[in-house]
Motif scaffolding. Sequence first.
Motif, PDB file in Angstrom:
ATOM      1  N   GLN A 307      40.294  30.372  40.453  1.00 27.79           N
ATOM      2  CA  GLN A 307      41.023  29.105  40.302  1.00 27.79           C
ATOM      3  C   GLN A 307      40.517  28.078  41.318  1.00 27.79           C
ATOM      4  OE1 GLN A 307      45.291  29.099  39.453  1.00 27.79           O
ATOM      5  NE2 GLN A 307      45.612  27.745  41.217  1.00 27.79           N
ATOM      6  N   ALA A 308      40.294  28.514  42.547  1.00 26.62           N
ATOM      7  CA  ALA A 308      39.793  27.603  43.580  1.00 26.62           C
ATOM      8  C   ALA A 308      38.376  27.136  43.259  1.00 26.62           C
ATOM      9  CB  ALA A 308      39.825  28.289  44.943  1.00 26.62           C
ATOM     10  N   LYS A 309      37.594  28.012  42.657  1.00 21.98           N
ATOM     11  CA  LYS A 309      36.197  27.685  42.363  1.00 21.98           C
ATOM     12  C   LYS A 309      36.070  26.725  41.184  1.00 21.98           C
ATOM     13  CE  LYS A 309      31.686  28.673  42.828  1.00 21.98           C
ATOM     14  NZ  LYS A 309      30.912  28.501  44.065  1.00 21.98           N
ATOM     15  N   VAL A 310      36.841  26.957  40.125  1.00 24.98           N
ATOM     16  CA  VAL A 310      36.665  26.169  38.887  1.00 24.98           C
ATOM     17  C   VAL A 310      37.650  25.012  38.774  1.00 24.98           C
ATOM     18  CG1 VAL A 310      35.740  28.169  37.657  1.00 24.98           C
ATOM     19  CG2 VAL A 310      38.166  27.632  37.435  1.00 24.98           C
ATOM     20  N   GLY A 311      38.688  25.006  39.611  1.00 22.02           N
ATOM     21  CA  GLY A 311      39.637  23.900  39.587  1.00 22.02           C
ATOM     22  C   GLY A 311      40.516  23.857  38.360  1.00 22.02           C
ATOM     23  N   VAL A 312      40.776  25.031  37.770  1.00 26.37           N
ATOM     24  CA  VAL A 312      41.614  25.124  36.568  1.00 26.37           C
ATOM     25  C   VAL A 312      42.698  26.170  36.825  1.00 26.37           C
ATOM     26  CG1 VAL A 312      41.666  25.782  34.124  1.00 26.37           C
ATOM     27  CG2 VAL A 312      39.733  24.470  35.012  1.00 26.37           C
ATOM     28  N   PRO A 313      43.975  25.887  36.482  1.00 25.44           N
ATOM     29  CA  PRO A 313      45.008  26.920  36.619  1.00 25.44           C
ATOM     30  C   PRO A 313      44.578  28.202  35.927  1.00 25.44           C
ATOM     31  CG  PRO A 313      45.998  24.819  36.048  1.00 25.44           C
ATOM     32  CD  PRO A 313      44.512  24.615  35.943  1.00 25.44           C
ATOM     33  N   THR A 314      44.677  29.325  36.638  1.00 23.79           N
ATOM     34  CA  THR A 314      44.105  30.586  36.175  1.00 23.79           C
ATOM     35  C   THR A 314      45.145  31.692  36.239  1.00 23.79           C
ATOM     36  OG1 THR A 314      41.902  29.928  36.952  1.00 23.79           O
ATOM     37  CG2 THR A 314      42.268  32.274  36.562  1.00 23.79           C
ATOM     38  N   SER A 315      45.197  32.500  35.185  1.00 23.22           N
ATOM     39  CA  SER A 315      46.111  33.646  35.174  1.00 23.22           C
ATOM     40  C   SER A 315      45.388  34.866  34.620  1.00 23.22           C
ATOM     41  CB  SER A 315      47.359  33.346  34.337  1.00 23.22           C
ATOM     42  OG  SER A 315      47.012  33.067  32.998  1.00 23.22           O
TER      43      SER A 315
END
Length: 353
Positions: A307-315
Amino acid sequence: MFPFGKKLTPVLGIDISATAVKLVELGRSGGRYRVESYAAEPLPPNSVVDKNITDSAAVGEAIGRAVRKSGTKIKTAAAAVAGSAVITKIIEMPANLSDADMEGQITAEADQYIPFPLDEVALDFEVLGQNAANPERVDVLLAASRSDNVNLRVDALSNGGLTAKIIDVEAFSLENTIRLIAQEQFGGGEDMVIAVADIGSSVTTFSVLEKLKIMYSRDQQFGGAQLTEEIQRRYGLSYEEAGLAKKQGGLPENYSSEVLDPFKEGVAQQISRAQQFFFSAGQIANIDHLILAGGCASIEGIADLIQAKVGVPTSIANPFANMSVSSRVQAQSLANDAPALMVSCGLALRSFD
């Protein structure tokens, strides 16, 4: 054949991947799904290569073990072929045709769309709905694959004591599961752009769904086998020992900092690169949510890192989060394996078509 529209109940979802056979059985009561049984069984090396079954007997034996381990009584199954082995095309047909007439006309005209001799392919179709430009015609999804791809899966299921009722397409099975997750996690998800990074043993597949339909998919040669190989090399273990140690623990103290953390960084880089490839295609400039699937999705801390790398909310994918669970299913084991059960869950959902 791909019996898209046939109502068949119940079926086991059997996902045959590069390294394992994964089985899911679902039931439903009062509108809520229930996990009746599940199992995962490893495959011998090279019994599935590049998503093609090369040893249906060995795959069948693994299916048989999974069936016995799961405790299921169901003997009918749904499996899937890889999207790369399937030709799909949306065609238009007259809306007033009966199913039989439509089948006859599609069969008669299929050689226009399929670049193989028709006696070498299995094909099926599903009516998607009214054509947007002409209400007197309907859009029809046509899917075809070489018969060998289908027959090998039918044979493997038979060798495992099961009868094939549905041979689906992996991408469609993934869509089924994402639709379920989106309904529960986002209240629908129809207006979202959802990406799925499926981190497999040797291949990471990055797919993007718009209106809950896959509109982009790209494979990258990177996966969990690279972590296993590094454990093997670093600690002098056999490949099998390294695989067990990766799952069960017991590795030296420097494992996290010197082996696991660099691998997690590598996963994040691969997914970031896959996202950039997608954006460079120029169709869509934003992804609303990223779902991590595959065995490596269960690695602790990997979702936050990505999430920190791609800047997209991740689950992390868990299609069973809101399902009840049979007493013969170990809930913690199911939760651990859930990200790797996306295709088998989607196949099991075919029981309720």
